[in-house]
Design an enzyme around this catalytic site. Structure first.
Site, short mmCIF file in Angstrom:
data_model
loop_
_atom_site.label_atom_id
_atom_site.label_comp_id
_atom_site.label_asym_id
_atom_site.label_seq_id
_atom_site.Cartn_x
_atom_site.Cartn_y
_atom_site.Cartn_z
N HIS A 1 57.23 108.50 83.48
CA HIS A 1 55.80 107.70 83.58
C HIS A 1 55.18 107.32 82.12
O HIS A 1 54.82 106.31 81.83
CB HIS A 1 54.75 108.64 84.27
CG HIS A 1 55.41 108.74 85.84
ND1 HIS A 1 55.35 109.82 86.42
CD2 HIS A 1 55.98 107.70 86.72
CE1 HIS A 1 55.89 109.56 87.74
NE2 HIS A 1 56.10 108.31 87.66
N GLN B 1 63.45 103.06 103.73
CA GLN B 1 64.53 103.96 103.14
C GLN B 1 64.16 105.30 103.74
O GLN B 1 63.30 105.54 104.37
CB GLN B 1 64.09 103.85 101.41
CG GLN B 1 62.51 104.12 101.33
CD GLN B 1 62.38 103.63 99.74
OE1 GLN B 1 63.01 103.44 99.20
NE2 GLN B 1 61.12 103.58 99.68
N ASP C 1 59.19 99.76 87.90
CA ASP C 1 59.29 101.05 88.38
C ASP C 1 60.03 101.13 89.74
O ASP C 1 59.36 101.49 90.53
CB ASP C 1 57.98 101.84 88.08
CG ASP C 1 58.21 103.34 88.80
OD1 ASP C 1 59.28 103.77 88.64
OD2 ASP C 1 57.14 103.90 88.99
#
Lengths: 275, 275
Positions: A62, A31, A155
């Site tokens: 978080h 990416q 995540d």
């Protein structure tokens, strides 16, 4: 000259932040990675043009990914984080003394490297001895795991690019297999204003696999619409039925035990996505 | 050519929305008024460069201003809305059959005029026979009122320009006087990410005047940070102690009776502003 970074969060809406300087920019194997210093939010990690985390508001995401499932499980010892190379979820996981081992599987080692360099207060705990960091494909890691984890947290980035297969029914089935008999998992599932279909789809997919499926929300200013959702799949324990004694004191800036429960009270139009 | 409207919500952060066309632009006696058609949020009312309301997300603010105090009060008959010339709060107020009369006091008649023209589904109920519309200074109207209202809602702009004196202790004292013995008031009080000091100040000011003061939140994508706060001052009734029977069915897209309660569970850093 003033520099502003603009993220188009939809084709016709976005956020814009004044930039002091670019700290790092690189096309990794997976990416586009940019680390910028912004005036309002401090250092900001941007992947494929999308804000991942910032020094000012990172605590919301978080804390809410980690503490909701970890207080729901009565005795989480073995925890897996898929993605999350910035280390923020791991930092929160380690606040739970029951956790003996937390494994992080991040596909892009560069995210870890530059988070350690420019987001040290987020990534610092990746060096902790209770943490095992693997630079590997989370999908493959899940496929190889069986009856291993108490809690799994996904995540990930959006369901484009490297994270596309983390939003599939096959992945959720793999997670179920990788969890122990009373395991619980949570995934970030985007926002209900611009991605309602995604939330509906994930909720319905997870519901086919897990006995208990629930959606909760948190406010994250740098994420699209400011309202983020998280989907929980649980084999046994209900996040809405956590006993008072289960909560212990941890230092937080967003999460509280009252908010743990309140986060599941959804706006009507979001509730409708779970039907 | 692409046109984008950008609101700088702080000196170094903002939102940006693609504009199809400008419907109206005018310098009124009080403020700059712009009505634009955006691609993502439909028609959008902008005052002094700040988004006031949009067709897509207006329901959140209007429902949460109106229904929280109106379900808290056991029998609200006489209601005052200060500001709110777009008519959205009034529309929600009228969903409560106990309300016999709702008075709207908006300082800027142009806001009413152009909301009726370009935001008809928001402003339509301003014509309702239970509504009295006054183009007048809300501060002065409050100063002249005594023991008159069951519920007062302050739907103002930011504490700059025409709304500056609506964020003063003198105004809250006037509201207390204008309310009946068991009256309740609510005011929009901005966001905790960029305006923490304002929230603290208002909360402490209201607390000096009202026996019961509480803060609650809602997610509004086009407002700074996406997390908006509302401050309640109440002479008697506690929004956290509404009996089940008090809730009756109304059609909403955001508000639910579960969310009514959950909205008062504040993120830790917001809770800290009320201490």
């Amino acid at each position: 000259m003033e520099l502003w970074f603009t993220e188009k969060q939809t084709k016709s809406f976005g956020i814009t932040a004044k930039v002091k300087r670019t700290l790092h920019t690189e096309k990794t194997d997976f990416q586009d990675l940019d680390m910028i210093e912004t005036e309002e939010f401090g250092n900001m990690l941007v992947l494929d043009g999308m804000v991942m985390t910032t020094q000012k508001d990172e605590f919301v995401y978080h804390e809410m990914v980690a503490h909701v499932p970890l207080f729901t499980h009565p005795n989480p010892k073995h925890v897996l984080v898929v993605g999350g190379g910035d280390g923020g979820v791991i930092r929160e996981v380690l606040k739970h003394p029951s956790v003996e081992k937390a494994v992080l599987v991040e596909i892009d080692g560069k995210v870890i490297e530059y988070s350690k360099k420019y987001l040290p207060e987020i990534a610092g705990e990746l060096e902790n001895s209770r943490v095992e960091v693997k630079v590997d494909d989370g999908f493959m890691h899940i496929a190889k795991s069986e009856n291993e984890y108490d809690v799994i947290m996904v995540d990930s980035t959006e369901p484009v690019g490297p994270a596309a297969n983390l939003f599939t029914k096959g992945f959720y089935a793999g997670i179920s297999k990788a969890l122990k008999d009373d395991g619980i998992f949570v995934a970030q599932t985007d926002n209900p204003w611009f991605k309602a279909d995604l939330i509906s789809q994930v909720f319905s997919d997870v519901k086919e696999i897990f006995p208990l499926t629930r959606l909760y929300t948190a406010n994250i200013p740098t994420y699209p619409s400011g309202l983020w959702t998280f989907t929980i799949g649980s084999k046994k324990h209900d996040p809405l039925e956590v006993s008072e004694e289960r909560f212990h004191d941890i230092e937080t800036k967003y999460y509280t035990k009252e908010l743990h429960r309140a986060a599941f009270a959804l706006p009507k139009f979001v509730q409708d996505l779970t039907k």
